[in-house]
Design a protein around this motif. Structure first.
Motif, short mmCIF file in Angstrom:
data_model
loop_
_atom_site.label_atom_id
_atom_site.label_comp_id
_atom_site.label_asym_id
_atom_site.label_seq_id
_atom_site.Cartn_x
_atom_site.Cartn_y
_atom_site.Cartn_z
N ASP A 168 0.84 -1.21 0.00
CA ASP A 168 0.00 0.00 0.00
C ASP A 168 0.87 1.25 0.00
N TRP A 169 1.90 1.26 0.85
CA TRP A 169 2.82 2.41 0.91
C TRP A 169 3.50 2.62 -0.43
N TYR A 170 3.98 1.53 -1.03
CA TYR A 170 4.68 1.62 -2.31
C TYR A 170 3.77 2.17 -3.40
N GLU A 171 2.54 1.66 -3.49
CA GLU A 171 1.60 2.15 -4.49
C GLU A 171 1.27 3.62 -4.29
N ASP A 172 1.09 4.05 -3.04
CA ASP A 172 0.84 5.47 -2.75
C ASP A 172 2.03 6.33 -3.17
N ALA A 173 3.25 5.86 -2.87
CA ALA A 173 4.46 6.62 -3.23
C ALA A 173 4.62 6.70 -4.74
N ALA A 174 4.32 5.61 -5.44
CA ALA A 174 4.42 5.60 -6.90
C ALA A 174 3.39 6.55 -7.52
N ALA A 175 2.20 6.57 -6.98
CA ALA A 175 1.15 7.46 -7.49
C ALA A 175 1.52 8.92 -7.25
N ALA A 176 2.14 9.21 -6.12
CA ALA A 176 2.54 10.59 -5.81
C ALA A 176 3.64 11.09 -6.76
N ARG A 177 4.49 10.17 -7.23
CA ARG A 177 5.55 10.55 -8.18
C ARG A 177 4.98 10.80 -9.56
N GLY A 178 3.79 10.29 -9.82
CA GLY A 178 3.14 10.54 -11.10
C GLY A 178 3.42 9.51 -12.07
#
Length: 178
Positions: A168-178
């Motif tokens: 979940d953390w990884y997916e959120d971080a990836a989404a924030a990077r665009g």
């Protein structure tokens, strides 16, 4: 480590390269002979070679002339010219352990192949496993399986052992990077 076996010395002059002239490596000679200066051997060895991406992961180039290692270069930079690659780096001097282990010795990759490029591992290239176990690795960053050990330790330390929380953390971080 990459081994580059130089053939007989040949004058290529201006524009005699098989590729377009390139500011990264302009040279007059290819190949090797015993009358060449260290600088000429260095330039002759640097390129332009048909190499795969693997070459750019190598730290050292062992330069072979007449069946003997003549110099070792620590590679600092790569360039591309058409479909060929060339490198720049530092010629290792006496006292450097990799240079001292190879220069003056027979080709470390004895073969009847006409291909002047070969890859090999030398014991001095071995690093220390990144997991902190202290074991030496012949190439790469990890002893086999220790990358998984390190990843699971991170998940335990940072996410309470929950792979789901980590993902979940990884997916959120990836989404924030665009």
């Amino acid at each position: 480590m990459i081994r580059i076996r130089l053939g007989k010395r040949k004058y290529v002059g201006d524009g005699g390269e098989t590729t377009r002239p390139h500011a990264f490596l302009v040279r007059q000679l290819t190949g090797w002979d015993p009358t060449m200066s260290e600088h000429d051997v260095y330039d002759a060895a640097r390129g332009w070679w048909k190499l795969s991406d693997r070459a750019e992961r190598e730290q050292y180039a062992a330069i072979v002339g007449d069946g003997v290692v003549r110099m070792v270069v620590e590679i600092d930079e790569w360039a591309t010219n058409d479909e060929r690659r060339g490198f720049a780096g530092t010629v290792l001097q006496p006292g450097h352990p990799v240079r001292d282990a190879l220069v003056g010795r027979d080709d470390p990759v004895p073969t009847t192949s006409r291909n002047p490029i070969a890859y090999f591992r030398h014991d001095l290239e071995a690093g220390i496993c990144r997991c902190g176990c202290g074991e030496r690795v012949p190439s790469g960053d990890w002893v086999q399986g220790h990358d998984q050990r390190a990843l699971h330790q991170l998940i335990n330390d940072e996410f309470g052992g929950s792979v789901s929380r980590f993902l979940d953390w990884y997916e959120d971080a990836a989404a924030a990077r665009g």
